[in-house]
Design a protein around this motif. Sequence first.
Motif: not given
Length: 461
Positions: A260-276
């Motif tokens: 049933r999953i049409d779209h998804g993201l794995v989230a990691a490393n979201l608190g440093d000052a770097g670019d996305f």
Amino acid sequence: MAEPERRPPRPFERILARLDDSATDDGRQMHELLSRLYPICRSITGDGVRRTLSMAREYLPIEVHEVASGTRVFDWTVPDEWNVRAAWIEGPDGERLVDFADHNLHLMSYSVPVDEVMALEELQEHLHSLPDQPDLIPYRTSYYRRNWGFCLPHNLRQQLPQGDYRVRIDSSLAAGSLTYGELLLRGESSREILLSCHICHPSLANDNLSSLVVSLFLARALAAEIEAGRSPRYSYRFLWIPGTIGSITWLARNREAAERIDHGLVAANLGDAGDFHYKRSRQGDAVIDRAVALLLRDSGRPHQLEDFVPFGYDERQYCSPGFNLAVGSLTRTPWGRYAEYHTSADNPTFVQGQYLAESLRLYAAAFGLIESNRRYLNLKPHCEPQLGRRGLYRAIGGGEDGREKELAMLWVLNLSDGDHDLLAIAERSALPFNSIVAAAEALLAADLLRPVSVERDQESP
Ligand code: ZN
């Protein structure tokens, strides 16, 4: 003709509007939670994961699953559960030189119990340090090979005198279970969007407590919208799982849900000052891949898009060929590309609330974009309809803003042949997605468009 009718605000638009008003507050709250979670010794199993999830449950009724050690999950087996009470090294004069109680990175994760006296040379085989970063403690694991080890600053290691050392690891590796957290927030459709992050790291902040707090705050905001009667189109599944074995375990137990999953993201490393950075799914041109790319384009900020490689976080499992899910990975600086990665320098000082808040906003915007990405049919496709007669020029002042709105309407009319979704129109027109959505809504209110059926809407372009 009347002004275009305002439709009720959608949940992610409300979340984004609230974030714009309270980003500092959200950032501060996420950072506070991250700092509370930081001291806990987590691993791929054990009480640290349970304590972490029980703290997350202060925010949301996350479902906690326990999967017994020894359970077969595809080609893998859920390992024995690891817990540790104490671990230290005493030097020749009885002084405690390295102590798990000071920092949980000092002990290699999954170290077996030890109570021995040994010479320095023998101890050295079990020590890990970073000659290039001599003040930092490295992070080491040995999940699937029984071993033990201590991690320490290289400077300290170099000062160890010859002599006999007492090594004590009071740990247990025994049949127990693997623990993970899951939350399904139901929308109008049973089709799902997945947000997955790993929670198996001990005292490491950016990798990956940052994503735990961002996904938790996003889930909480969405749950509040649903509670208030503003449901998203999609259902949202959040997973807080130990890396690799956790996603393998979830996929093995949830093959129907995975479909049933049409779209998804794995989230990691979201608190440093770097670019996305966005790492595309294995499919490469899935809606999630195009949605995140467009959002980053529209942000006008530096960012990187990268192709899928079968290495990294749990996207490796979601994108294995038997599943081939449209799951990408959205991070700030990717793993291994910042000096603090997998060391004691990846601590709550390295992560900042403002960056967590920016990441939260980007995730909400990505899901909001997918929610409002529809296909329409132009009901007056023979030559351009007369927009002025329908009042669609009225809101337009002079200047660039008016020109962009007009252009957006012309693009939406021209490409709304049932084949192009709004994402495709934004890509081709090079206009911001939000302008394309606003144009579609104005045209819809003027009866110049109608949505194509939902089934058709969910096909890939
Ligand atoms: Zn890691």
